[in-house]
Design a protein around this motif. Structure first.
Motif, mmCIF file in Angstrom:
data_model
loop_
_atom_site.group_PDB
_atom_site.id
_atom_site.type_symbol
_atom_site.label_atom_id
_atom_site.label_comp_id
_atom_site.label_asym_id
_atom_site.label_seq_id
_atom_site.Cartn_x
_atom_site.Cartn_y
_atom_site.Cartn_z
ATOM 1 N N LYS A 453 100.477 29.881 45.528
ATOM 2 C CA LYS A 453 101.299 28.677 45.675
ATOM 3 C C LYS A 453 101.560 28.326 47.143
ATOM 4 N N ALA A 454 100.920 29.030 48.056
ATOM 5 C CA ALA A 454 101.095 28.727 49.481
ATOM 6 C C ALA A 454 100.379 27.428 49.821
ATOM 7 N N GLN A 455 101.061 26.546 50.557
ATOM 8 C CA GLN A 455 100.493 25.260 50.957
ATOM 9 C C GLN A 455 100.903 24.929 52.377
ATOM 10 N N SER A 456 99.983 24.318 53.112
ATOM 11 C CA SER A 456 100.323 23.835 54.449
ATOM 12 C C SER A 456 101.088 22.530 54.319
ATOM 13 N N THR A 457 101.815 22.177 55.363
ATOM 14 C CA THR A 457 102.585 20.940 55.369
ATOM 15 C C THR A 457 102.383 20.217 56.688
ATOM 16 N N GLN A 458 102.615 18.913 56.690
ATOM 17 C CA GLN A 458 102.466 18.131 57.909
ATOM 18 C C GLN A 458 103.621 18.381 58.873
ATOM 19 N N GLN A 459 104.721 18.933 58.362
ATOM 20 C CA GLN A 459 105.841 19.254 59.243
ATOM 21 C C GLN A 459 105.430 20.369 60.198
ATOM 22 N N THR A 460 105.921 20.287 61.420
ATOM 23 C CA THR A 460 105.569 21.282 62.440
ATOM 24 C C THR A 460 106.832 22.006 62.909
ATOM 25 N N GLY A 461 106.682 22.816 63.911
ATOM 26 C CA GLY A 461 107.803 23.545 64.491
ATOM 27 C C GLY A 461 107.444 23.991 65.889
ATOM 28 N N ALA A 462 108.289 24.808 66.487
ATOM 29 C CA ALA A 462 108.036 25.332 67.830
ATOM 30 C C ALA A 462 108.602 26.740 67.888
ATOM 31 N N GLU A 463 107.748 27.731 67.774
ATOM 32 C CA GLU A 463 108.179 29.131 67.741
ATOM 33 C C GLU A 463 107.281 29.986 68.620
ATOM 34 N N ASP A 464 107.876 30.869 69.386
ATOM 35 C CA ASP A 464 107.083 31.819 70.166
ATOM 36 C C ASP A 464 106.536 32.937 69.274
ATOM 37 N N ALA A 465 107.334 33.362 68.313
ATOM 38 C CA ALA A 465 106.925 34.422 67.394
ATOM 39 C C ALA A 465 106.926 33.881 65.964
ATOM 40 N N THR A 466 105.938 34.244 65.190
ATOM 41 C CA THR A 466 105.839 33.797 63.800
ATOM 42 C C THR A 466 107.061 34.290 63.023
ATOM 43 N N VAL A 467 107.616 33.410 62.195
ATOM 44 C CA VAL A 467 108.838 33.742 61.476
ATOM 45 C C VAL A 467 108.787 33.179 60.058
ATOM 46 N N VAL A 468 109.390 33.896 59.114
ATOM 47 C CA VAL A 468 109.509 33.434 57.732
ATOM 48 C C VAL A 468 110.982 33.128 57.483
ATOM 49 N N ARG A 469 111.292 31.874 57.135
ATOM 50 C CA ARG A 469 112.679 31.491 56.880
ATOM 51 C C ARG A 469 112.854 31.131 55.412
ATOM 52 N N PHE A 470 114.041 31.446 54.886
ATOM 53 C CA PHE A 470 114.342 31.134 53.489
ATOM 54 C C PHE A 470 115.731 30.520 53.418
ATOM 55 N N SER A 471 116.013 29.787 52.349
ATOM 56 C CA SER A 471 117.241 29.007 52.289
ATOM 57 C C SER A 471 118.358 29.607 51.452
ATOM 58 N N THR A 472 118.054 30.443 50.470
ATOM 59 C CA THR A 472 119.091 30.992 49.596
ATOM 60 C C THR A 472 118.949 32.508 49.497
ATOM 61 N N PRO A 473 120.059 33.216 49.263
ATOM 62 C CA PRO A 473 120.002 34.685 49.181
ATOM 63 C C PRO A 473 119.001 35.197 48.157
ATOM 64 N N GLY A 474 118.814 34.461 47.069
ATOM 65 C CA GLY A 474 117.891 34.909 46.038
ATOM 66 C C GLY A 474 116.437 34.859 46.451
ATOM 67 N N GLN A 475 116.151 34.269 47.617
ATOM 68 C CA GLN A 475 114.773 34.192 48.113
ATOM 69 C C GLN A 475 114.471 35.262 49.157
ATOM 70 N N ALA A 476 115.473 36.097 49.487
ATOM 71 C CA ALA A 476 115.294 37.090 50.555
ATOM 72 C C ALA A 476 114.145 38.045 50.253
ATOM 73 N N GLY A 477 114.089 38.552 49.030
ATOM 74 C CA GLY A 477 113.033 39.494 48.670
ATOM 75 C C GLY A 477 111.661 38.854 48.712
ATOM 76 N N ASP A 478 111.564 37.606 48.245
ATOM 77 C CA ASP A 478 110.280 36.909 48.264
ATOM 78 C C ASP A 478 109.817 36.669 49.703
ATOM 79 N N ALA A 479 110.766 36.272 50.565
ATOM 80 C CA ALA A 479 110.415 36.027 51.971
ATOM 81 C C ALA A 479 109.950 37.318 52.635
ATOM 82 N N ALA A 480 110.624 38.430 52.316
ATOM 83 C CA ALA A 480 110.220 39.723 52.884
ATOM 84 C C ALA A 480 108.831 40.115 52.413
ATOM 85 N N ALA A 481 108.499 39.771 51.149
ATOM 86 C CA ALA A 481 107.167 40.083 50.624
ATOM 87 C C ALA A 481 106.094 39.307 51.382
#
Length: 550
Positions: A453-481
């Motif tokens: 279910k991974a998909q690229s998006t037209q939205q961009t960002g600006a990060e020196d180091a690659t990072v995985v961000r999640f919005s709700t506590p129930g997504q913490a385990g999925d983001a860590a995976a």
């Protein structure tokens, strides 16, 4: 610069500042006193609240009403007003949790007492500045303590900060002086700015103003300081702190202590960087004095210390009770002065803002990384070796002041985890152009690892180091995976209110290939550019700026 009632002059740098004074030293050992079981809340209130330079050791035999009085007097503000919340310090493999406390000195001139002490009438009732910013890191095993000061003229990109009432301070489009963060909603925005820059989870903050410094210094008593020559901090046009001391060692307290902590004109090269060094010397000296002196047993004296401390500080809600401050003090008390290391963030002169500074590439990040990874800045490692030279076995720390950690969130199967991938390969400074199509390439790598279910998006960002961000506590385990599948460290996973779902930001460290560029080995000692000062160093003596002797 507002630290001494004068604006910054072209080419000058400021770095510690008006509120420097904000710092409070670690507690001394041997405070004594057991607690009878039947006294309940009438127990001895003995606590040490540290803003590292001013030890607050308070024992007040009061009762329930007095206990409530003290609790009701503690002033609080929001911990983090930003969108990037790292969730507090994480335990190490032994279940021990480090503590990160941001110490803030405010130059607020919002009442008669602060106006009289701060001067600079043109700034009365204006927005306060965070003129002193020091991050205190207490190691997970409580063997060592690190302090990192940030010069107040450091230029940063400010994060978006939202006040509790809903007022929004949008993220800056250009560089902003770090001390202006306090005026963007309060200390919670200063915490947010540090979090954004360093990626260090900040557990608490303590803030103090001019009158708080004087009150605390009077209540605590004198501390010895040293200058190499007679010094008077006063220019011909009346600028300066007013500090006047003879060569050698003097014992200072009260308003004179505030003058020492604010002195720029007269120390070293006349910049705030010299002032920061003077603050570090004062803080270390204060810690040594309280460690070597006899117990404070006078209840009147200790009561005045308790009340002075409470009146002087603003803290986050996690420190809003006497018991919490006491528990924190007991943790700070465990560190010997010889394992306290004071540093200043490595910096370079800004090429974009004249007379200002910016974090020094590589070396500033190395210092931040040492704090993130709980590496002692003095190069001595963790714990105290056993008599036979073998490493000591860490004892589990029980620090009630540390935020509790939620139970690990179990991850769903990769095929059920939706991930949005954004191209952030240009880095935060925008010095490099984003790699075209990089989000598509990394999304394909994730699909190949089972994250269909991974998909690229037209939205961009600006990060020196690659990072995985999640919005709700129930997504913490999925983001860590997701992070684990890509070989990213646990520190690359962050909770954020600025994303929906799980979003992978492909940073400047992953411009090509199937995996991010691994970081170099972590440093084992603070860089010399951080000007490390050991807590046991009692030989330091401030150099005096030419033209300010008498």
């Amino acid at each position: 610069m507002r630290g001494e009632g004068a604006p910054a002059q072209p080419g000058e740098i400021s770095g510690g500042g008006s509120g420097a004074s904000g710092a409070v030293p670690p507690p001394r050992e041997g405070s004594g006193g057991g607690v009878p079981k039947r006294r309940g809340r009438r127990r001895v209130l003995r606590w040490v609240s540290s803003v590292l330079s001013f030890l607050i050791l308070a024992t007040a035999a009061g009762g329930y009403l007095y206990y409530r009085h003290l609790n009701g007097s503690i002033k609080t503000d929001v911990l983090n007003l930003g969108e990037n919340k790292l969730g507090g310090s994480k335990p190490n493999a032994f279940g021990q949790t480090p503590l990160n406390i941001l110490l803030i000195g405010s130059d607020a001139r919002d009442d008669a007492a602060n106006q009289a002490l701060g001067g600079a009438k043109d700034t009365f009732d204006g927005p306060p500045l965070a003129d002193v910013q020091m991050l205190l890191h207490l190691s997970a095993d409580r063997s060592n303590m690190s302090v990192v000061s940030m010069p107040r003229d450091t230029m940063l990109m400010m994060p978006k900060c939202t006040e509790p009432g809903g007022k929004v301070h949008q993220a800056s489009k250009g560089l902003v002086q770090t001390n202006e963060s306090l005026g963007r909603g309060g200390p919670g925005c200063t915490v947010a700015a540090w979090t954004e820059l360093t990626r260090i989870p900040i557990d608490h903050f303590m803030m103090i103003d001019f009158k708080g410094v004087v009150t605390m210094a009077d209540a605590i008593g004198g501390v010895p300081v040293c200058v190499q020559q007679n010094v008077e901090s006063r220019t011909r046009d009346g600028k300066g702190s007013g500090l006047k001391l003879p060569a050698g060692t003097s014992t200072i307290q009260g308003e004179q202590a505030l003058q020492w902590l604010r002195t720029r004109y007269g120390f070293e090269d006349g910049t705030d960087l010299g002032r920061t060094h003077a603050q570090h010397m004062y803080m270390n000296s204060m810690a040594r004095e309280f460690r070597k002196n006899a117990k404070l047993s006078n209840p009147v004296k200790l009561n005045s210390l308790a009340q002075a401390a409470i009146k002087a500080m603003v803290v986050d809600p996690g420190l809003n009770k006497i018991d919490k401050l006491y528990d924190l003090s007991m943790e700070l008390k465990k560190v010997p002065t010889g394992r306290i290391t004071m540093t200043t963030m490595p910096w370079v002169y800004s090429t974009r803002e004249e007379g200002r500074v910016e974090p020094k590439p590589v070396e500033a990040e190395a210092l931040f990384r040492m704090v993130r990874e709980d590496i002692a800045l003095d190069g001595k490692g963790s714990g105290t070796p056993n008599p036979d030279g073998t490493p000591a076995s860490p004892a589990a720390s029980t620090a009630p002041a540390a935020p509790s950690q939620p139970a690990a969130d179990p991850a769903a199967p990769p095929a059920k985890i939706a991930v949005s991938v954004r191209n952030a390969t240009g880095g935060k400074d925008g010095a490099q152009v984003r790699v075209k199509g990089r989000a598509d390439e990394v999304a394909a790598i994730l699909v190949g690892k089972g994250f269909t279910k991974a998909q690229s998006t037209q939205q961009t960002g600006a990060e020196d180091a690659t990072v995985v961000r999640f919005s709700t506590p129930g997504q913490a385990g999925d983001a860590a995976a997701v992070a684990t599948a890509l070989g990213l460290p646990a520190t690359a996973v962050e909770k954020s209110d600025e994303v929906t779902g799980i979003v992978l930001f492909v940073g400047k460290d992953w411009r090509s290939g199937n995996a991010p560029t691994p970081p170099p080995p972590a440093p084992t000692k603070a860089p010399d550019s951080a000007r490390p000062l050991n807590g046991d160093d009692d030989k330091e003596c401030m150099a005096v700026q030419p033209g300010f002797t008498w």
